[in-house]
Scaffold this motif. Structure first.
Motif, PDB file in Angstrom:
ATOM      1  N   TYR A 232      -2.743  24.747  38.560  1.00  0.00           N
ATOM      2  CA  TYR A 232      -1.821  25.047  37.399  1.00  0.00           C
ATOM      3  C   TYR A 232      -1.463  23.742  36.611  1.00  0.00           C
ATOM      4  O   TYR A 232      -1.538  22.554  36.984  1.00  0.00           O
ATOM      5  CB  TYR A 232      -0.176  25.479  37.522  1.00  0.00           C
ATOM      6  N   ARG A 233      -1.056  23.701  35.061  1.00  0.00           N
ATOM      7  CA  ARG A 233      -0.670  22.451  34.480  1.00  0.00           C
ATOM      8  C   ARG A 233      -0.186  23.126  33.282  1.00  0.00           C
ATOM      9  O   ARG A 233       0.064  24.641  32.784  1.00  0.00           O
ATOM     10  CB  ARG A 233      -2.460  21.876  33.923  1.00  0.00           C
ATOM     11  N   VAL A 234       0.568  22.397  32.885  1.00  0.00           N
ATOM     12  CA  VAL A 234       1.663  22.513  31.124  1.00  0.00           C
ATOM     13  C   VAL A 234      -0.276  23.333  30.262  1.00  0.00           C
ATOM     14  O   VAL A 234      -0.689  22.750  29.978  1.00  0.00           O
ATOM     15  CB  VAL A 234       2.593  21.478  30.392  1.00  0.00           C
ATOM     16  N   ALA A 235       0.685  23.947  29.648  1.00  0.00           N
ATOM     17  CA  ALA A 235      -0.026  24.940  28.493  1.00  0.00           C
ATOM     18  C   ALA A 235      -0.391  23.841  26.974  1.00  0.00           C
ATOM     19  O   ALA A 235      -1.371  24.242  26.876  1.00  0.00           O
ATOM     20  CB  ALA A 235       0.387  26.327  28.137  1.00  0.00           C
ATOM     21  N   ASP A 236       0.849  22.832  26.865  1.00  0.00           N
ATOM     22  CA  ASP A 236       0.164  22.898  25.692  1.00  0.00           C
ATOM     23  C   ASP A 236       1.394  21.647  25.584  1.00  0.00           C
ATOM     24  O   ASP A 236       2.713  21.290  25.829  1.00  0.00           O
ATOM     25  CB  ASP A 236       0.599  24.022  24.567  1.00  0.00           C
ATOM     26  N   PRO A 237       0.986  19.710  24.842  1.00  0.00           N
ATOM     27  CA  PRO A 237       1.700  19.298  25.087  1.00  0.00           C
ATOM     28  C   PRO A 237       3.405  19.783  24.199  1.00  0.00           C
ATOM     29  O   PRO A 237       4.218  18.782  24.563  1.00  0.00           O
ATOM     30  CB  PRO A 237       1.451  18.421  23.517  1.00  0.00           C
ATOM     31  N   ALA A 238       3.199  20.957  23.592  1.00  0.00           N
ATOM     32  CA  ALA A 238       4.184  21.320  22.718  1.00  0.00           C
ATOM     33  C   ALA A 238       5.457  21.573  24.094  1.00  0.00           C
ATOM     34  O   ALA A 238       6.982  21.975  23.785  1.00  0.00           O
ATOM     35  CB  ALA A 238       4.861  22.296  22.268  1.00  0.00           C
ATOM     36  N   VAL A 239       4.875  22.392  25.182  1.00  0.00           N
ATOM     37  CA  VAL A 239       5.502  22.340  26.423  1.00  0.00           C
ATOM     38  C   VAL A 239       6.404  21.369  26.703  1.00  0.00           C
ATOM     39  O   VAL A 239       7.570  21.402  27.347  1.00  0.00           O
ATOM     40  CB  VAL A 239       5.106  23.217  27.474  1.00  0.00           C
ATOM     41  N   VAL A 240       5.736  20.257  26.671  1.00  0.00           N
ATOM     42  CA  VAL A 240       6.499  19.241  26.986  1.00  0.00           C
ATOM     43  C   VAL A 240       7.332  18.268  26.634  1.00  0.00           C
ATOM     44  O   VAL A 240       8.451  18.032  26.859  1.00  0.00           O
ATOM     45  CB  VAL A 240       5.755  18.012  27.408  1.00  0.00           C
ATOM     46  N   ARG A 241       7.404  18.540  25.081  1.00  0.00           N
ATOM     47  CA  ARG A 241       8.310  18.325  24.100  1.00  0.00           C
ATOM     48  C   ARG A 241       9.270  19.431  24.182  1.00  0.00           C
ATOM     49  O   ARG A 241      10.542  18.982  24.506  1.00  0.00           O
ATOM     50  CB  ARG A 241       7.193  18.334  22.720  1.00  0.00           C
ATOM     51  N   LEU A 242       9.339  20.220  24.393  1.00  0.00           N
ATOM     52  CA  LEU A 242      10.370  21.778  24.339  1.00  0.00           C
ATOM     53  C   LEU A 242      11.490  21.110  25.946  1.00  0.00           C
ATOM     54  O   LEU A 242      12.168  21.170  25.791  1.00  0.00           O
ATOM     55  CB  LEU A 242      10.137  22.736  25.011  1.00  0.00           C
ATOM     56  N   TRP A 243      10.981  20.968  27.502  1.00  0.00           N
ATOM     57  CA  TRP A 243      11.422  20.589  28.343  1.00  0.00           C
ATOM     58  C   TRP A 243      11.983  19.210  28.562  1.00  0.00           C
ATOM     59  O   TRP A 243      13.089  19.037  28.666  1.00  0.00           O
ATOM     60  CB  TRP A 243       9.914  20.333  29.255  1.00  0.00           C
ATOM     61  N   GLN A 244      11.682  18.249  27.834  1.00  0.00           N
ATOM     62  CA  GLN A 244      12.218  16.618  26.598  1.00  0.00           C
ATOM     63  C   GLN A 244      13.373  17.177  26.269  1.00  0.00           C
ATOM     64  O   GLN A 244      14.851  16.576  26.754  1.00  0.00           O
ATOM     65  CB  GLN A 244      11.421  16.353  26.242  1.00  0.00           C
ATOM     66  N   GLU A 245      13.518  18.277  25.010  1.00  0.00           N
ATOM     67  CA  GLU A 245      14.766  18.512  24.605  1.00  0.00           C
ATOM     68  C   GLU A 245      15.856  19.226  25.018  1.00  0.00           C
ATOM     69  O   GLU A 245      16.545  18.581  25.157  1.00  0.00           O
ATOM     70  CB  GLU A 245      14.429  19.041  23.559  1.00  0.00           C
ATOM     71  N   ILE A 246      15.223  19.665  26.362  1.00  0.00           N
ATOM     72  CA  ILE A 246      16.117  21.238  27.129  1.00  0.00           C
ATOM     73  C   ILE A 246      17.062  19.305  27.717  1.00  0.00           C
ATOM     74  O   ILE A 246      17.991  19.883  27.762  1.00  0.00           O
ATOM     75  CB  ILE A 246      15.755  21.867  27.712  1.00  0.00           C
ATOM     76  N   ARG A 247      16.102  19.022  28.144  1.00  0.00           N
ATOM     77  CA  ARG A 247      17.070  17.587  29.107  1.00  0.00           C
ATOM     78  C   ARG A 247      17.742  17.268  28.326  1.00  0.00           C
ATOM     79  O   ARG A 247      18.975  16.761  28.549  1.00  0.00           O
ATOM     80  CB  ARG A 247      15.899  17.175  29.614  1.00  0.00           C
ATOM     81  N   ARG A 248      17.525  16.664  27.018  1.00  0.00           N
ATOM     82  CA  ARG A 248      17.994  15.752  26.266  1.00  0.00           C
ATOM     83  C   ARG A 248      18.999  16.328  26.029  1.00  0.00           C
ATOM     84  O   ARG A 248      20.306  15.690  25.927  1.00  0.00           O
ATOM     85  CB  ARG A 248      16.679  15.304  25.288  1.00  0.00           C
ATOM     86  N   VAL A 249      18.986  17.571  25.361  1.00  0.00           N
ATOM     87  CA  VAL A 249      20.226  17.943  24.552  1.00  0.00           C
ATOM     88  C   VAL A 249      21.423  18.371  25.935  1.00  0.00           C
ATOM     89  O   VAL A 249      22.241  18.067  25.946  1.00  0.00           O
ATOM     90  CB  VAL A 249      19.964  19.706  24.280  1.00  0.00           C
ATOM     91  N   ALA A 250      21.004  18.402  26.973  1.00  0.00           N
ATOM     92  CA  ALA A 250      21.365  18.983  28.397  1.00  0.00           C
ATOM     93  C   ALA A 250      22.717  17.733  29.096  1.00  0.00           C
ATOM     94  O   ALA A 250      23.808  18.156  28.790  1.00  0.00           O
ATOM     95  CB  ALA A 250      20.412  19.808  29.513  1.00  0.00           C
TER      96      ALA A 250
ATOM     97  N   GLY B 195       3.452  31.935  28.712  1.00  0.00           N
ATOM     98  CA  GLY B 195       2.277  31.219  27.771  1.00  0.00           C
ATOM     99  C   GLY B 195       2.827  29.399  28.228  1.00  0.00           C
ATOM    100  O   GLY B 195       2.424  28.699  27.466  1.00  0.00           O
ATOM    101  N   LEU B 196       3.948  28.950  29.179  1.00  0.00           N
ATOM    102  CA  LEU B 196       3.573  27.618  29.399  1.00  0.00           C
ATOM    103  C   LEU B 196       2.687  26.942  30.152  1.00  0.00           C
ATOM    104  O   LEU B 196       3.402  25.941  30.432  1.00  0.00           O
ATOM    105  CB  LEU B 196       5.512  27.842  29.448  1.00  0.00           C
ATOM    106  N   VAL B 197       2.736  27.540  31.285  1.00  0.00           N
ATOM    107  CA  VAL B 197       1.525  27.342  31.652  1.00  0.00           C
ATOM    108  C   VAL B 197       0.102  28.063  31.954  1.00  0.00           C
ATOM    109  O   VAL B 197       0.715  29.415  32.330  1.00  0.00           O
ATOM    110  CB  VAL B 197       2.507  26.949  33.562  1.00  0.00           C
ATOM    111  N   ILE B 198      -0.579  27.074  32.910  1.00  0.00           N
ATOM    112  CA  ILE B 198      -1.951  27.820  32.608  1.00  0.00           C
ATOM    113  C   ILE B 198      -2.377  27.470  34.122  1.00  0.00           C
ATOM    114  O   ILE B 198      -2.310  26.508  34.511  1.00  0.00           O
ATOM    115  CB  ILE B 198      -2.754  27.223  31.886  1.00  0.00           C
ATOM    116  N   GLY B 199      -3.437  28.286  34.894  1.00  0.00           N
ATOM    117  CA  GLY B 199      -3.937  28.449  35.970  1.00  0.00           C
ATOM    118  C   GLY B 199      -5.311  28.514  36.032  1.00  0.00           C
ATOM    119  O   GLY B 199      -5.764  29.414  34.793  1.00  0.00           O
TER     120      GLY B 199
END
Length: 219
Positions: A77-95, A64-68
């Motif tokens: 394809y595009r990201v399914a929701d702005p929450a996916v963008v925030r998720l990716w940014q948080e993963i990157r920030r924490v790493a 459910g992260l991307v939509i075709g």
């Protein structure tokens, strides 16, 4: 019964974690944050085969992260929701905050990043309002068209050496690209500084600009 239902709940949530637990899929997400793309475009941008790109996209889609979306004979394809963008940014920030290896890898990928002049989101907002700043988007044109910082001018990095004379000499030139994991803006800024112009790098990109509450423009 309750424990079984709880296990099932966590298994479903784990599908998201499993889908993004792959460096190639994270790179595809990073690209899709910038602009919708076809499988072929994503394959070219990520230097993967079309077959491998398609397989990774299916995993992201199942979670459910991307939509075709089909457009004629092409699926974009595009990201399914702005929450996916925030998720990716948080993963990157924490790493980058918690893993010394991630920070070292970023230094290797962007070797000049600590020496280049930097500027904040707020300072860019103020400089553009005053009119004494030139904001340069060096991403591919398709990404600029999908959304860019207001007032930015698009000159893709590949074209910049031939177009350097188009840049003003009386303003601070601020370069930006896809965000902290992108080195296009570093390379552009080195060219600008070598030409005798003043410049600075904005670490953030369009996604970070949006999440900070600023509007974006479309062309």
């Amino acid at each position: 019964m309750q424990h079984s239902a709880k296990d099932h709940l966590f298994q479903q949530i784990a599908l998201v974690a499993q889908a993004i637990a792959n460096p190639h899929r994270l790179e595809l997400l990073d690209l899709l944050v910038q602009a919708p793309r076809s499988v072929e475009q994503l394959a070219q941008a990520s230097a993967m085969s079309v077959a491998n790109t398609s397989q990774h996209l299916q995993r992201l889609k199942q979670a459910g992260l991307v939509i075709g979306e089909r457009q004629g004979v092409t699926v974009r394809y595009r990201v399914a929701d702005p929450a996916v963008v925030r998720l990716w940014q948080e993963i990157r920030r924490v790493a980058l905050a918690q893993l010394a290896g991630a920070e070292r890898a970023l230094d290797q990928y962007r070797p000049q990043r600590r020496q280049l002049p930097a500027i904040s989101l707020a300072a860019v907002q103020e400089g553009m309002a005053r009119g004494d700043m030139y904001l340069l988007d060096v991403r591919p044109l398709e990404e600029f068209a999908a959304g860019h910082l207001p007032g930015a001018v698009a000159i893709p990095l590949a074209e910049l050496p031939q177009r350097i004379d188009e840049l003003p000499s009386d303003k601070l030139i601020v370069t930006y690209c896809r965000g902290p994991l992108c080195r296009y803006a570093d390379e552009a800024l080195l060219l600008i500084l070598a030409s005798g112009r003043r410049g600075a790098r904005l670490e953030e990109g369009v996604a970070e600009w949006l999440l900070a509450g600023y509007p974006i423009a479309h062309s």
